[in-house]
Write an enzyme that holds these catalytic residues in place. Structure first.
Site, PDB file in Angstrom:
ATOM      1  CB  ALA A  66      -0.888  -0.019   1.239  1.00 21.52           C
ATOM      2  N   GLY A 109       0.728  -4.938   0.978  1.00 21.46           N
ATOM      3  CA  GLY A 109      -0.466  -5.028   0.142  1.00 21.46           C
ATOM      4  C   GLY A 109      -0.205  -5.707  -1.200  1.00 21.46           C
ATOM      5  CD  GLU A 112      -1.843  -7.535   3.098  1.00 21.98           C
ATOM      6  OE1 GLU A 112      -1.407  -6.417   2.758  1.00 21.98           O
ATOM      7  OE2 GLU A 112      -2.469  -7.710   4.152  1.00 21.98           O
ATOM      8  CD  GLU A 132       1.971  -5.332   5.756  1.00 23.48           C
ATOM      9  OE1 GLU A 132       2.788  -6.224   6.102  1.00 23.48           O
ATOM     10  OE2 GLU A 132       1.185  -5.487   4.820  1.00 23.48           O
TER      11      GLU A 132
END
Ligand code: CAA
Length: 258
Positions: A66, A109, A112, A132
């Site tokens: 992200a 992300g 993911e 993260e």
């Protein structure tokens, strides 16, 4: 075809390809990219002419997570309300099989996003991780749930709690990826896999994907009941009859729905 600012899209035959295209940020998933990705994917999903979708990035990065810079000043309320990244639900419920073709970094992300796909084909250069923890947070696009289901609790815990990256070979050994191929062959191999899937009966493919999804979400007894119903329902399609008669007649099936 819609023009996107952070994606390239193309269709060849029954295979669509979505290429994440924010090279300046290693394909970090910002709000524009996420919105465009979901929009493009759902449009292909709604097109019966598309039988499989390849999702890929660049040689250096599938996606480095992200967008940290966009997230840095978000509050609890911002994130709880969807933050910069609302709307994954539709993407996760797509019926068309998605093949992630991963080269380089698939982090946070990005890892993911690959795990939201049905098949992950990795270049030998691929690196997976959930870093993260190094940012003072935890995975937020499903990593804490999908990674342990893919590779088991202990390996997932080590990755999520330390932020360690995993190379392609270890990822294959651990069950995180379907297959590792030389980087130069990644897109061709992903396309070949997508073409194979797209040549099958679409209702059978959708049902098989539904059953695989059920395996992730349901207890075994419930999943087995789901499969029994889905298997019986396949006998209501003309493609079942065609597939089985074609086998008996030693010819290739001519599926009506593909
Ligand atoms: N968000 C925003 N920008 C990013 C980014 C990210 N996730 N990852 C890389 N970039 C940017 C860098 O800031 C840099 O931009 P500038 O040139 O403007 O400085 C550019 O992309 C190139 O990156 P690097 O110079 O860092 O490239 P590198 O080869 O030296 O390092 C890397 C590559 C190891 C992947 C490193 O970029 C990195 O660690 N990135 C962050 C990875 C990460 O922490 N991801 C998790 C994000 S949080 C998340 O995903 C939450 C969730 O679950 C939803």
């Amino acid at each position: 075809m819609t023009e996107y600012t952070t994606l390239l899209t193309e269709t060849r035959g029954r295979v669509a390809t979505i290429t994440l295209n924010r090279p300046e940020a290693l394909n970090a998933l910002n709000s524009t990219l996420v919105r465009e990705l979901i929009d493009a994917a759902l449009a292909f999903d709604a097109d019966p002419g598309v039988g499989a979708i390849v999702l890929t990035g660049s040689e250096k990065a599938f996606a480095a997570g992200a967008d940290i810079k966009e997230m840095a000043d978000q509050s609890y309320a911002d994130m709880y309300l969807g933050g910069p990244f609302p709307g994954w639900g539709g993407f996760e419920r797509m019926r068309t099989p998605l093949i992630a073709a991963v080269s380089g970094f698939a982090l946070g992300g990005g890892c993911e996003l690959a795990m939201m796909c049905d098949i992950i084909i990795a270049a030998d250069t691929a690196k997976f991780g959930q870093p993260e923890i190094n940012l003072g947070v935890l995975p937020g696009f499903g990593g804490s749930q999908r990674l342990p289901r893919a590779i088991g609790k202990y390996k997932a815990a080590e990755m999520i709690l330390t932020g360690r990256m995993m190379g392609a070979e270890e990822a294959e050994r651990s069950g995180l990826v379907s297959r590792v191929v030389p980087a130069s062959e990644l897109l061709a191999e992903a396309a070949k896999t997508a073409e194979t899937i797209a040549s099958k009966s679409l209702p059978a493919v959708y049902a098989a994907k539904d059953a695989l999804q059920a395996a992730q979400e349901m207890p075994l007894a419930e999943g087995l009941r789901f499969e029994r119903q889905a298997f019986a329902a396949a006998f209501a399609t003309d493609d079942q009859s065609e597939g089985m008669h074609a086998f008996a007649e030693k010819r290739a099936p001519e599926f009506r729905h593909r």
